[in-house]
Scaffold this active site. Structure first.
Site, PDB file in Angstrom:
ATOM      1  N   HIS A 277      19.414 -19.789  -9.960  1.00  0.00           N
ATOM      2  CA  HIS A 277      18.399 -18.941 -10.570  1.00  0.00           C
ATOM      3  C   HIS A 277      18.779 -17.475 -10.440  1.00  0.00           C
ATOM      4  O   HIS A 277      19.762 -17.125  -9.786  1.00  0.00           O
ATOM      5  CB  HIS A 277      17.040 -19.196  -9.926  1.00  0.00           C
ATOM      6  CG  HIS A 277      16.968 -18.797  -8.472  1.00  0.00           C
ATOM      7  ND1 HIS A 277      17.536 -19.536  -7.452  1.00  0.00           N
ATOM      8  CD2 HIS A 277      16.413 -17.705  -7.863  1.00  0.00           C
ATOM      9  CE1 HIS A 277      17.326 -18.944  -6.304  1.00  0.00           C
ATOM     10  NE2 HIS A 277      16.656 -17.824  -6.513  1.00  0.00           N
TER      11      HIS A 277
ATOM     12  N   GLU B  45      16.023  -9.068  -4.407  1.00  0.00           N
ATOM     13  CA  GLU B  45      15.559 -10.047  -3.403  1.00  0.00           C
ATOM     14  C   GLU B  45      16.220  -9.789  -2.053  1.00  0.00           C
ATOM     15  O   GLU B  45      17.450  -9.716  -1.956  1.00  0.00           O
ATOM     16  CB  GLU B  45      15.881 -11.459  -3.874  1.00  0.00           C
ATOM     17  CG  GLU B  45      15.628 -12.550  -2.817  1.00  0.00           C
ATOM     18  CD  GLU B  45      16.122 -13.908  -3.274  1.00  0.00           C
ATOM     19  OE1 GLU B  45      15.782 -14.305  -4.411  1.00  0.00           O
ATOM     20  OE2 GLU B  45      16.869 -14.558  -2.516  1.00  0.00           O
TER      21      GLU B  45
ATOM     22  N   HIS C 253       2.614   5.719  14.308  1.00  0.00           N
ATOM     23  CA  HIS C 253       3.641   6.312  13.452  1.00  0.00           C
ATOM     24  C   HIS C 253       3.207   6.216  12.005  1.00  0.00           C
ATOM     25  O   HIS C 253       2.197   5.592  11.683  1.00  0.00           O
ATOM     26  CB  HIS C 253       4.983   5.596  13.649  1.00  0.00           C
ATOM     27  CG  HIS C 253       4.981   4.171  13.165  1.00  0.00           C
ATOM     28  ND1 HIS C 253       4.408   3.143  13.876  1.00  0.00           N
ATOM     29  CD2 HIS C 253       5.462   3.604  12.020  1.00  0.00           C
ATOM     30  CE1 HIS C 253       4.531   2.010  13.206  1.00  0.00           C
ATOM     31  NE2 HIS C 253       5.168   2.259  12.073  1.00  0.00           N
TER      32      HIS C 253
ATOM     33  N   HIS D 204      -0.425   4.330  11.710  1.00  0.00           N
ATOM     34  CA  HIS D 204      -0.808   3.006  12.197  1.00  0.00           C
ATOM     35  C   HIS D 204      -0.002   2.674  13.449  1.00  0.00           C
ATOM     36  O   HIS D 204       0.985   3.337  13.766  1.00  0.00           O
ATOM     37  CB  HIS D 204      -0.583   1.936  11.126  1.00  0.00           C
ATOM     38  CG  HIS D 204       0.824   1.877  10.614  1.00  0.00           C
ATOM     39  ND1 HIS D 204       1.355   2.817   9.761  1.00  0.00           N
ATOM     40  CD2 HIS D 204       1.831   0.981  10.832  1.00  0.00           C
ATOM     41  CE1 HIS D 204       2.600   2.517   9.470  1.00  0.00           C
ATOM     42  NE2 HIS D 204       2.923   1.417  10.117  1.00  0.00           N
TER      43      HIS D 204
ATOM     44  N   GLU E  50       9.078  -5.336   9.736  1.00  0.00           N
ATOM     45  CA  GLU E  50       8.567  -4.088   9.161  1.00  0.00           C
ATOM     46  C   GLU E  50       9.507  -3.675   8.029  1.00  0.00           C
ATOM     47  O   GLU E  50      10.646  -3.285   8.272  1.00  0.00           O
ATOM     48  CB  GLU E  50       8.555  -3.039  10.278  1.00  0.00           C
ATOM     49  CG  GLU E  50       7.741  -1.810  10.062  1.00  0.00           C
ATOM     50  CD  GLU E  50       7.668  -0.958  11.323  1.00  0.00           C
ATOM     51  OE1 GLU E  50       7.620   0.278  11.186  1.00  0.00           O
ATOM     52  OE2 GLU E  50       7.669  -1.518  12.449  1.00  0.00           O
TER      53      GLU E  50
END
Length: 495
Positions: free
Chosen positions: A192, A198, A373, A419, A433
């Site tokens: 695919h 991605e 941060h 946050h 993250e």
């Protein structure tokens, strides 16, 4: 003849009168037996027990309406507060409802009891939403999506499954979307390609990745838990789980990405006439008689050879390597250790082909926190791999919200919104993250305070010298705290 006509006319009139005559009484037993629940005329919607609609006497004021036994308060004997829940709401102590009977939305002297209706499982999973600290204020962009609520696409033959998060379920997550996918042993994600870029990380098991780029370079590699791959948009590739199966998280740089919109080789063959396939591939028509008549998406396959070199086919452009490699073995990278945990950073500095994908894999020990941060240029897409944590997000100018996260949850924080991630459980939190940035960067609040002239900070925040002198000029990333999360219940001490 005239008399017969008059009789017929009278009969018709009498039938019409019978049809249009209002009926207010309940249907007779004989009528119920013939016509069931509704009466014979078909529009008297009533049963033999009670009318469908109430009397007009119930409109407006009704004397002696209230029942003295109908209370909205939950008696104190019917619930208990979690440890730390009664502490001053300004302290904002983290607490859990793990062993708490009948959790209530109370924090310090804020809130009141909730008699229901309720789903207790949600309350136990989200104590900081149910009973938020007083520092929460206003409205913050929705920042959480549990993958357990995503529709799971399960494939025949126990070949695997796939579930996703995008703006359909988390509207504020406009820059990135995620797909959680499982392949059974030797199963394929069929050949695919995507319109989006991605980035993938292996969560469980191991997988073989294969790709070819526009220059005729090929690439084949085996990846283990914690290893990463990246395929630019348009580059065709396939994935095959090895002998113990594989689960991986895919991150795409389009918030509205849907894996259902992926380009599939099966669909491409079906959308071209066989004459065209015959001409293009220089093969007789009968060679296309057994192509699948529907997309495969995920399919069971033949066990791959143990030696990856057996499936490495050099193209005219050779084999992609060095900075052109589509994989990075992050599992072999040593973590940057701190007293509160560790962090691994992978970005285009060490994984050049993933030009705008920067990530940190963070481990936070019990009682510790990822320091306060924000990220200056990119939203943050996060995925919790293990543990339980809470996050408070501040969005300018005055909004703040605290949200609880556990393994399998996706988080999303807008660029420049401050946050932290605080471990609220008794096991390590492992957190991914992700940024759309050429380098992983953040602004540390503690570092900012330390590197700003002391007098400015004192005049603004009225913080004492001992606090400012104790700060480090370096980022701490993960800060260890007291493992006893309720240590500040008395209103004094250090967390």
């Amino acid at each position: 003849m005239v008399r017969q006509s008059m009789l017929r006319l009278c009969l018709h009139i009498s039938l019409l009168i019978g049809v249009f005559q209002p009926t207010y009484a309940l249907p007779h037993a004989s009528s119920s037996a013939l016509y069931g629940w509704a009466s014979a005329n078909g529009n008297d919607e009533s049963s033999q027990l009670a009318p469908l609609r109430g009397s007009s006497t119930l409109l407006g004021v009704v004397q002696d309406e209230l029942s003295s036994g109908n209370s909205a308060e939950v008696p104190q004997s019917a619930y208990e507060l979690a440890p730390g829940q009664a502490a001053d709401a300004d302290i904002g102590i983290p607490f859990t409802f793990k062993d708490t009977q009948n959790p209530q939305p109370i924090r310090g002297d804020l809130g009141s009891t909730d008699p229901g209706p309720r789903t207790y499982a949600y309350d136990r999973l989200n104590p900081n939403t149910f009973a938020p600290p007083s520092s929460d204020n206003g409205e913050v962009t929705q920042s959480k999506w549990p993958l357990g609520l995503s529709h799971n696409r399960i494939l025949p033959g126990h070949a695997g499954w796939s579930r996703q998060e995008n703006t359909d379920v988390l509207p504020g997550a406009t820059a990135m979307a995620g797909v959680d996918m499982k392949l059974a042993p030797w199963a394929y994600r069929e050949l695919h390609w995507h319109q989006a870029n991605e980035w993938g990380i292996v969560l469980n098991g191991s997988v073989r990745v294969q790709a070819m780029n526009e220059d005729g370079q090929t690439f084949t590699d085996d990846l283990d838990v914690g290893d990463v791959w990246y395929f630019p948009s348009g580059v065709p590739h396939s994935l095959q789980a090895l002998g113990l199966g594989s689960e991986f998280m895919l991150v795409f740089d389009q918030g509205n990405f849907s894996d259902g919109g992926t380009g599939l080789i099966t669909e491409m063959f079906l959308r071209n006439p066989k004459e065209v396939l015959s001409k293009n591939l220089q093969a007789p028509l009968e060679d296309f008689d057994e192509i699948p008549q529907d997309q495969l998406y995920i399919l069971n396959g033949t066990p791959a050879p143990k030696d990856v070199k057996e499936q490495t086919i050099p193209g005219p452009g050779g084999v992609a390597s060095g900075n052109d490699s589509y994989t990075y073995h992050l599992s072999k990278q040593a973590a940057y250790e701190t007293p509160g945990g560790s962090i691994k950073i992978i970005d285009p500095v060490n994984f050049p082909i993933a030009k705008m994908f920067s990530a940190a894999l963070v481990t936070i020990k019990p009682g510790a926190m990822r320091e306060i941060h924000w990220h200056g240029t990119s939203d943050e897409w996060g995925f919790f791999l293990a543990g339980n944590a809470r996050v408070s997000v501040y969005e300018a100018p005055t909004s703040g919200a605290t949200v609880d996260f556990s393994a399998g949850d996706i988080s999303y924080v807008k660029a420049t919104a401050s946050h932290y991630i605080e471990n609220t459980g008794d096991e390590d939190v492992v957190f991914l993250e992700m940024l759309q940035a050429p380098r992983f960067t953040d602004i540390s609040v503690a570092q900012w305070l330390k590197l700003t002239p002391k007098q400015i900070i004192k005049d603004t925040l009225h913080l004492p010298d001992r606090l400012l002198d104790n700060l480090s000029p370096n980022k701490q990333y993960v800060i260890q705290g007291n493992r006893n999360l309720t240590a500040l219940s008395s209103g004094s001490g250090i967390a």
